[in-house]
Design a protein around this motif. Structure first.
Motif, PDB file in Angstrom:
ATOM      1  N   TRP A  36      44.852  41.091  40.655  1.00 24.67           N
ATOM      2  CA  TRP A  36      45.172  40.464  39.102  1.00 24.67           C
ATOM      3  C   TRP A  36      44.262  39.376  39.033  1.00 24.67           C
ATOM      4  O   TRP A  36      44.035  38.587  39.968  1.00 24.67           O
ATOM      5  CB  TRP A  36      46.564  40.038  39.067  1.00 24.67           C
ATOM      6  N   ARG A  38      42.812  36.357  35.877  1.00 22.76           N
ATOM      7  CA  ARG A  38      43.023  35.776  34.841  1.00 22.76           C
ATOM      8  C   ARG A  38      41.840  34.839  34.064  1.00 22.76           C
ATOM      9  O   ARG A  38      40.797  34.473  35.054  1.00 22.76           O
ATOM     10  CB  ARG A  38      44.303  34.877  34.698  1.00 22.76           C
ATOM     11  N   ASP A  90      48.821  28.092  33.724  1.00 21.53           N
ATOM     12  CA  ASP A  90      48.765  29.459  33.907  1.00 21.53           C
ATOM     13  C   ASP A  90      48.367  30.236  32.678  1.00 21.53           C
ATOM     14  O   ASP A  90      48.138  31.348  32.667  1.00 21.53           O
ATOM     15  CB  ASP A  90      50.021  29.778  34.413  1.00 21.53           C
ATOM     16  N   TYR A  94      45.438  38.038  31.309  1.00 18.15           N
ATOM     17  CA  TYR A  94      45.560  38.422  32.661  1.00 18.15           C
ATOM     18  C   TYR A  94      45.164  40.023  32.808  1.00 18.15           C
ATOM     19  O   TYR A  94      45.596  40.820  31.781  1.00 18.15           O
ATOM     20  CB  TYR A  94      46.909  38.352  33.159  1.00 18.15           C
ATOM     21  N   GLY A 123      43.786  44.100  29.603  1.00 22.23           N
ATOM     22  CA  GLY A 123      44.333  42.948  29.623  1.00 22.23           C
ATOM     23  C   GLY A 123      45.331  42.424  28.783  1.00 22.23           C
ATOM     24  O   GLY A 123      45.549  43.129  27.788  1.00 22.23           O
TER      25      GLY A 123
END
Length: 130
Positions: A36, A38, A90, A94, A123
């Motif tokens: 993963w 980001r 965050d 992603y 994504g």
């Protein structure tokens, strides 16, 4: 060829949780790793987490360690990223990616996080509001 489809993104408040899913199809074989990544606006790509399907080796970036958990449902060819205690930092797009027949310890800071992976999904947006 490998196809990857992410799901589970969205908008959540600080401290909330989301679970991302990455469904793999096509020539997946039994030996592959899913990572993963980001990317936040104006920032570079970050390798967040990775799991090797064959030996279940996992990796977490320091920024998410203790808050994110990666897991794999091998019969379903699906990898999950459980994200808890989310923070505004965050926020980002992603995406999951796959490496077929990964080299040893590819799920590491000096493997997938540095070199990327062969295949990637489109994504999905994750937004954490403060």
């Amino acid at each position: 060829d490998v196809q990857l489809v992410e799901s589970g993104g969205g908008l959540v408040q600080t401290g909330g949780s989301l679970r991302l899913s990455c469904a793999a199809s096509g020539d997946t074989f039994d030996d592959y790793a899913i990572g993963w990544f980001r990317q936040a606006p104006g920032k570079g790509r970050e390798g967040v987490s990775c799991i090797n399907r064959e030996d279940a080796e996992t990796y977490y970036a320091d920024s998410v360690k203790g808050r994110f958990t990666i897991s794999s449902d091998n019969p379903k060819n699906t990898v999950y990223l459980q994200m808890n205690s989310l923070k505004p930092e965050d926020t980002g797009v992603y995406y999951c990616a796959a490496e077929i027949f990964p080299s040893s310890h590819y799920c590491s800071e000096y493997g997938f996080a540095k070199y990327g992976m062969e295949y990637r999904g489109k994504g999905i947006q994750v937004t954490v509001s403060s």
